[in-house]
Scaffold this active site. Structure first.
Site: not given
Ligand code: KIV
Length: 267
Positions: A47-48, A86, A115, A117, A184
């Site tokens: 989600d970056s 994510d 994924k 968090e 991270e």
């Molecule tokens: O969203 C993302 O790109 C991430 C990485 C920084 C691990 O979670």
């Protein structure tokens, strides 16, 4: 390089053999083809994308529909790498929401692993997802979706209590069924200790050289972001003539454990 598609079992086998896992974020089909062609093992539709593609200051505005769209783009371009996607902000707020969102990511987006968090509060969700056949990648340490609560993008696990909480949550995530763990921005010594302790692969970002694999944000390692890059990242475009060469250099640097170097390990 074997052309067989990578699975969570392949990554577990790489950990057992001590072969470093090379991961990058990826958000579209052309980069997916390019990353696959140089042997990236795992593509993360992170989600970056809210920050590097959409120009937001945080990942919080990213929606499940946007994650599905980018996952489907990457899925169409990739053949070999494992596709991890994510769950965006609040999509895992309850186990039921997480199951619905994971369904969208896997059925419409082609995700193979989702994924999420967070530590202890997410354990029940991880159990419920894995019971339903959803492979999970846990994410501990700096949690970008919690930036407003934390008050910035800060390294985690630097004092005894928070290091102990991360260590404890890492073991609990594995016991709850997680197949992978991203750590991270935690101290290198803590990340190495966790990687040794767990049987699942531990992928680090800003977590030192002792993890089982490394992940970077694609736009950071290509030097595409304005401003100062994170201290743990490296501009792999430096001295290269093409993006393909830069990504290839990254994969080789991870596989040979040349990346991260000493000055790319903040703690
Ligand atoms: O969203 C993302 O790109 C991430 C990485 C920084 C691990 O979670």
């Amino acid at each position: 390089m074997s052309l067989a598609p990578i699975t969570v079992a392949t990554l577990a086998g790489m950990k057992a053999k001590g072969e470093p896992i090379a991961c990058l974020t990826c958000y579209d089909a052309s980069f997916a083809r390019l990353l696959d062609s140089v042997g990236v093992d795992l593509m993360l539709v992170g989600d970056s994308l809210g920050m590097v593609l959409q120009g937001h200051r945080t990942t919080v505005p990213v929606t499940i529909e946007q994650m599905v769209y980018h996952a489907a783009c990457v899925s169409r371009g990739r053949e070999r790498a494992l596709l991890v996607v994510d769950l965006p902000f609040l999509a895992s707020a309850t186990p039921e929401r997480a199951i619905d969102a994971a369904g969208c990511l896997m059925q419409e987006g082609g995700a193979e692993v989702v994924k999420l968090e967070g530590g202890a509060p997410m354990l029940d969700t991880v159990r419920r997802l894995t019971e339903q056949g959803v492979p999970v990648c846990a994410h501990l340490g700096l949690l970008p979706q919690s930036v407003h609560r934390i008050g910035g993008y800060r390294f985690q696990g630097r004092d005894h209590a928070s290091a102990e909480a991360i260590r404890h949550d890492a073991v609990a995530m594995q016991e709850a069924g997680a197949s992978l763990l991203v750590l991270e921005c935690v101290p290198a010594a803590l990340a190495s200790e966790i990687a040794l302790m767990l049987s699942i692969p531990v992928i680090g970002i800003g977590a030192g050289a002792g993890c089982d694999g490394q992940v970077l944000v694609l736009h950071d390692m290509l030097g595409l972001n304005p401003g100062r890059p994170p201290s743990f990242s490296r501009n792999f475009m430096t001295g290269q003539v093409s993006i393909g060469d830069a990504v290839d250099a990254y994969v080789r640097a991870v596989k040979s454990r040349e990346f991260p170097g000493r000055d790319e390990i903040p703690y």
